[in-house]
Design a protein around this motif. Structure first.
Motif, PDB file in Angstrom:
ATOM      1  N   VAL A   1       0.844  -1.195   0.000  1.00 55.02           N
ATOM      2  CA  VAL A   1       0.000   0.000   0.000  1.00 55.02           C
ATOM      3  C   VAL A   1       0.880   1.246   0.000  1.00 55.02           C
ATOM      4  O   VAL A   1       1.875   1.317   0.718  1.00 55.02           O
ATOM      5  CB  VAL A   1      -0.931  -0.008   1.247  1.00 55.02           C
ATOM      6  CG1 VAL A   1      -1.663   1.311   1.406  1.00 55.02           C
ATOM      7  CG2 VAL A   1      -1.905  -1.158   1.156  1.00 55.02           C
ATOM      8  N   GLU A   2       0.482   2.224  -0.809  1.00 53.91           N
ATOM      9  CA  GLU A   2       1.199   3.504  -0.837  1.00 53.91           C
ATOM     10  C   GLU A   2       0.719   4.361   0.334  1.00 53.91           C
ATOM     11  O   GLU A   2      -0.478   4.627   0.466  1.00 53.91           O
ATOM     12  CB  GLU A   2       0.915   4.241  -2.147  1.00 53.91           C
ATOM     13  CG  GLU A   2       1.620   3.647  -3.339  1.00 53.91           C
ATOM     14  CD  GLU A   2       3.124   3.847  -3.243  1.00 53.91           C
ATOM     15  OE1 GLU A   2       3.574   4.884  -2.712  1.00 53.91           O
ATOM     16  OE2 GLU A   2       3.835   2.919  -3.682  1.00 53.91           O
TER      17      GLU A   2
ATOM     18  N   SER B   1       0.885   7.527   0.912  1.00 54.21           N
ATOM     19  CA  SER B   1       0.238   8.789   0.522  1.00 54.21           C
ATOM     20  C   SER B   1      -1.213   8.546   0.125  1.00 54.21           C
ATOM     21  O   SER B   1      -2.087   9.360   0.423  1.00 54.21           O
ATOM     22  CB  SER B   1       1.014   9.452  -0.635  1.00 54.21           C
ATOM     23  OG  SER B   1       1.089   8.563  -1.732  1.00 54.21           O
ATOM     24  N   GLU B   2      -1.498   7.433  -0.539  1.00 52.21           N
ATOM     25  CA  GLU B   2      -2.887   7.135  -0.903  1.00 52.21           C
ATOM     26  C   GLU B   2      -3.743   6.859   0.318  1.00 52.21           C
ATOM     27  O   GLU B   2      -4.896   7.283   0.386  1.00 52.21           O
ATOM     28  CB  GLU B   2      -2.926   5.926  -1.836  1.00 52.21           C
ATOM     29  CG  GLU B   2      -2.376   6.197  -3.220  1.00 52.21           C
ATOM     30  CD  GLU B   2      -2.428   4.983  -4.106  1.00 52.21           C
ATOM     31  OE1 GLU B   2      -3.241   4.071  -3.820  1.00 52.21           O
ATOM     32  OE2 GLU B   2      -1.663   4.919  -5.077  1.00 52.21           O
ATOM     33  N   VAL B   3      -3.205   6.172   1.274  1.00 48.75           N
ATOM     34  CA  VAL B   3      -3.948   5.848   2.487  1.00 48.75           C
ATOM     35  C   VAL B   3      -4.237   7.121   3.279  1.00 48.75           C
ATOM     36  O   VAL B   3      -5.337   7.340   3.777  1.00 48.75           O
ATOM     37  CB  VAL B   3      -3.174   4.831   3.369  1.00 48.75           C
ATOM     38  CG1 VAL B   3      -3.868   4.608   4.685  1.00 48.75           C
ATOM     39  CG2 VAL B   3      -3.007   3.515   2.620  1.00 48.75           C
TER      40      VAL B   3
ATOM     41  N   ARG C   1      -4.457  10.193   2.122  1.00 50.04           N
ATOM     42  CA  ARG C   1      -5.434  11.001   1.407  1.00 50.04           C
ATOM     43  C   ARG C   1      -6.842  10.466   1.582  1.00 50.04           C
ATOM     44  O   ARG C   1      -7.796  11.223   1.608  1.00 50.04           O
ATOM     45  CB  ARG C   1      -5.101  11.030  -0.089  1.00 50.04           C
ATOM     46  CG  ARG C   1      -4.132  12.117  -0.427  1.00 50.04           C
ATOM     47  CD  ARG C   1      -4.023  12.240  -1.930  1.00 50.04           C
ATOM     48  NE  ARG C   1      -2.593  12.159  -2.216  1.00 50.04           N
ATOM     49  CZ  ARG C   1      -2.051  11.582  -3.248  1.00 50.04           C
ATOM     50  NH1 ARG C   1      -2.797  10.999  -4.140  1.00 50.04           N
ATOM     51  NH2 ARG C   1      -0.760  11.569  -3.402  1.00 50.04           N
ATOM     52  N   ALA C   2      -6.988   9.159   1.658  1.00 48.51           N
ATOM     53  CA  ALA C   2      -8.308   8.529   1.769  1.00 48.51           C
ATOM     54  C   ALA C   2      -8.960   8.856   3.105  1.00 48.51           C
ATOM     55  O   ALA C   2     -10.179   8.889   3.213  1.00 48.51           O
ATOM     56  CB  ALA C   2      -8.186   7.026   1.616  1.00 48.51           C
ATOM     57  N   GLU C   3      -8.188   9.139   4.119  1.00 40.49           N
ATOM     58  CA  GLU C   3      -8.762   9.442   5.431  1.00 40.49           C
ATOM     59  C   GLU C   3      -9.115  10.880   5.464  1.00 40.49           C
ATOM     60  O   GLU C   3      -9.713  11.633   5.772  1.00 40.49           O
ATOM     61  CB  GLU C   3      -7.773   9.109   6.535  1.00 40.49           C
ATOM     62  CG  GLU C   3      -7.569   7.632   6.690  1.00 40.49           C
ATOM     63  CD  GLU C   3      -6.641   7.306   7.823  1.00 40.49           C
ATOM     64  OE1 GLU C   3      -6.216   8.191   8.573  1.00 40.49           O
ATOM     65  OE2 GLU C   3      -6.304   6.120   7.973  1.00 40.49           O
TER      66      GLU C   3
END
Length: 73
Positions: free
Chosen positions: A64-65, A67-69, A71-73
């Motif tokens: 898992v990246e 930065s993506e995680v 941003r999702a929160e």
């Protein structure tokens, strides 16, 4: 499987000798050794499945990246 069988028979040589002396047939002794080997092999397969069951989610989580995680929160 040969090594498993040899390990089982080496550890239980006295027991097998006593069983033979008391009249156990070769068939019963073979069945005893086969069932022991089968139990060990089954335990190994269960352990392998457990490792795979733990490895796949761990591998997915590790890919898992961050930065993506975040941003999702």
């Amino acid at each position: 499987m040969g090594r498993l069988k040899d390990g089982v028979t080496t550890k239980r040589t006295k027991e097998i000798g006593i069983r033979m002396a008391l009249g156990s047939s070769r068939w019963l002794i073979s069945r005893l050794v086969f069932s022991d080997v089968l139990k060990l092999a089954s335990a190994g397969m269960v352990a392998a499945v457990a490792i795979l069951a733990a490895l796949l989610p761990a591998r997915k989580a590790a890919s898992v990246e961050p930065s993506e995680v975040l941003r999702a929160e």
